[in-house]
Write a protein that holds these residues in place. Structure first.
Motif, mmCIF file in Angstrom:
data_model
loop_
_atom_site.group_PDB
_atom_site.id
_atom_site.type_symbol
_atom_site.label_atom_id
_atom_site.label_comp_id
_atom_site.label_asym_id
_atom_site.label_seq_id
_atom_site.Cartn_x
_atom_site.Cartn_y
_atom_site.Cartn_z
ATOM 1 N N TRP A 157 22.766 34.211 60.719
ATOM 2 C CA TRP A 157 24.222 34.051 60.672
ATOM 3 C C TRP A 157 24.630 32.717 61.299
ATOM 4 C CZ3 TRP A 157 25.386 39.427 63.208
ATOM 5 C CH2 TRP A 157 25.077 40.435 62.300
ATOM 6 N N GLU A 158 24.072 32.446 62.482
ATOM 7 C CA GLU A 158 24.453 31.224 63.195
ATOM 8 C C GLU A 158 24.041 29.961 62.439
ATOM 9 O OE1 GLU A 158 23.195 31.286 67.272
ATOM 10 O OE2 GLU A 158 24.592 32.896 67.790
ATOM 11 N N ARG A 159 22.978 30.053 61.667
ATOM 12 C CA ARG A 159 22.518 28.902 60.885
ATOM 13 C C ARG A 159 23.122 28.886 59.489
ATOM 14 N NH1 ARG A 159 17.234 29.115 59.706
ATOM 15 N NH2 ARG A 159 17.099 31.315 60.183
ATOM 16 N N ASP A 160 24.017 29.824 59.221
ATOM 17 C CA ASP A 160 24.700 29.928 57.929
ATOM 18 C C ASP A 160 23.740 30.155 56.763
ATOM 19 O OD1 ASP A 160 27.441 29.635 58.842
ATOM 20 O OD2 ASP A 160 26.874 27.573 59.326
ATOM 21 N N VAL A 161 22.626 30.828 57.047
ATOM 22 C CA VAL A 161 21.704 31.216 55.984
ATOM 23 C C VAL A 161 22.343 32.366 55.200
ATOM 24 C CG1 VAL A 161 19.435 32.237 55.485
ATOM 25 C CG2 VAL A 161 19.662 30.437 57.215
ATOM 26 N N ASN A 162 22.970 33.272 55.934
ATOM 27 C CA ASN A 162 23.783 34.332 55.335
ATOM 28 C C ASN A 162 24.881 34.685 56.325
ATOM 29 O OD1 ASN A 162 22.502 36.118 57.168
ATOM 30 N ND2 ASN A 162 20.877 36.504 55.697
ATOM 31 N N GLU A 163 25.749 35.617 55.945
ATOM 32 C CA GLU A 163 26.883 35.956 56.795
ATOM 33 C C GLU A 163 26.918 37.448 57.069
ATOM 34 O OE1 GLU A 163 30.631 34.470 55.548
ATOM 35 O OE2 GLU A 163 29.929 32.406 55.498
ATOM 36 N N PRO A 164 27.461 37.814 58.221
ATOM 37 C CA PRO A 164 27.612 39.243 58.513
ATOM 38 C C PRO A 164 28.659 39.864 57.591
ATOM 39 C CG PRO A 164 28.697 37.912 60.201
ATOM 40 C CD PRO A 164 27.969 36.967 59.299
ATOM 41 N N ASP A 165 28.523 41.164 57.357
ATOM 42 C CA ASP A 165 29.536 41.829 56.530
ATOM 43 C C ASP A 165 30.817 42.029 57.336
ATOM 44 O OD1 ASP A 165 29.225 44.136 58.125
ATOM 45 O OD2 ASP A 165 27.895 45.104 56.691
ATOM 46 N N LEU A 166 31.837 42.522 56.666
ATOM 47 C CA LEU A 166 33.151 42.660 57.281
ATOM 48 C C LEU A 166 33.123 43.573 58.502
ATOM 49 C CD1 LEU A 166 36.108 41.870 57.147
ATOM 50 C CD2 LEU A 166 36.468 43.770 55.580
ATOM 51 N N ASN A 167 32.410 44.688 58.416
ATOM 52 C CA ASN A 167 32.326 45.599 59.561
ATOM 53 C C ASN A 167 31.661 44.938 60.759
ATOM 54 O OD1 ASN A 167 33.659 47.823 58.436
ATOM 55 N ND2 ASN A 167 31.797 48.494 57.403
ATOM 56 N N MET A 168 30.647 44.131 60.498
ATOM 57 C CA MET A 168 29.976 43.430 61.591
ATOM 58 C C MET A 168 30.897 42.367 62.189
ATOM 59 S SD MET A 168 27.399 43.429 63.541
ATOM 60 C CE MET A 168 26.341 44.558 62.667
ATOM 61 N N LEU A 169 31.663 41.692 61.338
ATOM 62 C CA LEU A 169 32.628 40.716 61.855
ATOM 63 C C LEU A 169 33.647 41.388 62.764
ATOM 64 C CD1 LEU A 169 33.344 38.323 58.859
ATOM 65 C CD2 LEU A 169 32.209 37.773 61.010
ATOM 66 N N LYS A 170 34.059 42.600 62.399
ATOM 67 C CA LYS A 170 34.985 43.351 63.249
ATOM 68 C C LYS A 170 34.352 43.623 64.610
ATOM 69 C CE LYS A 170 37.474 45.774 59.582
ATOM 70 N NZ LYS A 170 37.737 47.097 58.977
ATOM 71 N N LYS A 171 33.086 44.027 64.616
ATOM 72 C CA LYS A 171 32.379 44.291 65.877
ATOM 73 C C LYS A 171 32.288 43.026 66.716
ATOM 74 C CE LYS A 171 29.233 47.998 64.473
ATOM 75 N NZ LYS A 171 27.810 48.362 64.324
ATOM 76 N N ILE A 172 31.975 41.917 66.070
ATOM 77 C CA ILE A 172 31.842 40.636 66.782
ATOM 78 C C ILE A 172 33.178 40.259 67.418
ATOM 79 C CG2 ILE A 172 31.463 38.150 66.471
ATOM 80 C CD1 ILE A 172 29.355 38.994 64.278
ATOM 81 N N CYS A 173 34.247 40.365 66.646
ATOM 82 C CA CYS A 173 35.572 40.026 67.174
ATOM 83 C C CYS A 173 35.948 40.943 68.325
ATOM 84 C CB CYS A 173 36.619 40.092 66.067
ATOM 85 S SG CYS A 173 36.466 38.743 64.882
ATOM 86 N N PHE A 174 35.678 42.243 68.195
ATOM 87 C CA PHE A 174 35.977 43.183 69.268
ATOM 88 C C PHE A 174 35.176 42.841 70.519
ATOM 89 C CE2 PHE A 174 35.143 47.131 71.596
ATOM 90 C CZ PHE A 174 36.433 47.547 71.860
ATOM 91 N N LEU A 175 33.903 42.571 70.347
ATOM 92 C CA LEU A 175 33.030 42.262 71.475
ATOM 93 C C LEU A 175 33.509 41.031 72.241
ATOM 94 C CD1 LEU A 175 30.357 42.962 72.950
ATOM 95 C CD2 LEU A 175 29.228 41.373 71.408
ATOM 96 N N PHE A 176 33.952 40.000 71.508
ATOM 97 C CA PHE A 176 34.388 38.765 72.156
ATOM 98 C C PHE A 176 35.881 38.757 72.479
ATOM 99 C CE2 PHE A 176 30.507 37.105 69.999
ATOM 100 C CZ PHE A 176 29.829 36.754 71.152
ATOM 101 N N GLY A 177 36.583 39.810 72.077
ATOM 102 C CA GLY A 177 38.007 39.897 72.385
ATOM 103 C C GLY A 177 38.854 38.870 71.655
ATOM 104 N N VAL A 178 38.472 38.588 70.404
ATOM 105 C CA VAL A 178 39.249 37.638 69.607
ATOM 106 C C VAL A 178 39.868 38.359 68.422
ATOM 107 C CG1 VAL A 178 37.885 35.621 70.275
ATOM 108 C CG2 VAL A 178 37.259 36.880 68.233
ATOM 109 N N ASN A 179 41.004 37.873 68.004
ATOM 110 C CA ASN A 179 41.692 38.408 66.849
ATOM 111 C C ASN A 179 40.929 37.982 65.596
ATOM 112 O OD1 ASN A 179 43.598 38.305 64.533
ATOM 113 N ND2 ASN A 179 45.042 39.039 66.072
ATOM 114 N N MET A 180 40.696 38.911 64.702
ATOM 115 C CA MET A 180 39.938 38.595 63.500
ATOM 116 C C MET A 180 40.633 37.527 62.660
ATOM 117 S SD MET A 180 37.923 41.293 61.294
ATOM 118 C CE MET A 180 36.941 40.848 59.907
#
Length: 93
Positions: free
Chosen positions: A42-65
């Protein structure tokens, strides 16, 4: 839009958030229940996380999606506009 803004990707945003908190890829991968290799891709932009994973990432870091995705969406829209412009055909019939 300056050069730095056009180079923002989902992967770069994930990496930036992770390093801001001083987390390793292994630590973040553990929090998200994915492999370190998946996170690295993901970090190297080889592929991207799905929408549910993006939600988890945003929640974990406390950022608005919306804020998280804003720059990436802007970049994609700019790219799509450029793609719609048809090149001049050098051939004459």
């Amino acid at each position: 839009m300056n050069q730095e803004q056009t180079n923002i990707t989902t992967g770069k945003q994930i990496r930036h958030l992770r390093t801001q908190l001083g987390m390793t890829q292994e630590e973040l991968a553990g929090e998200l229940n994915v492999t370190r290799q998946a996170l690295s891709n993901w970090e190297r932009d080889v592929n991207e996380p799905d929408l549910n994973m993006l939600k988890k990432i945003c929640f974990l870091f406390g950022v608005n999606m919306d804020d998280f995705a804003k720059e990436v969406i802007t970049k994609m829209e700019t790219y799509e506009k450029k793609e719609r412009i048809l090149p001049v055909c050098p051939f004459r019939y």
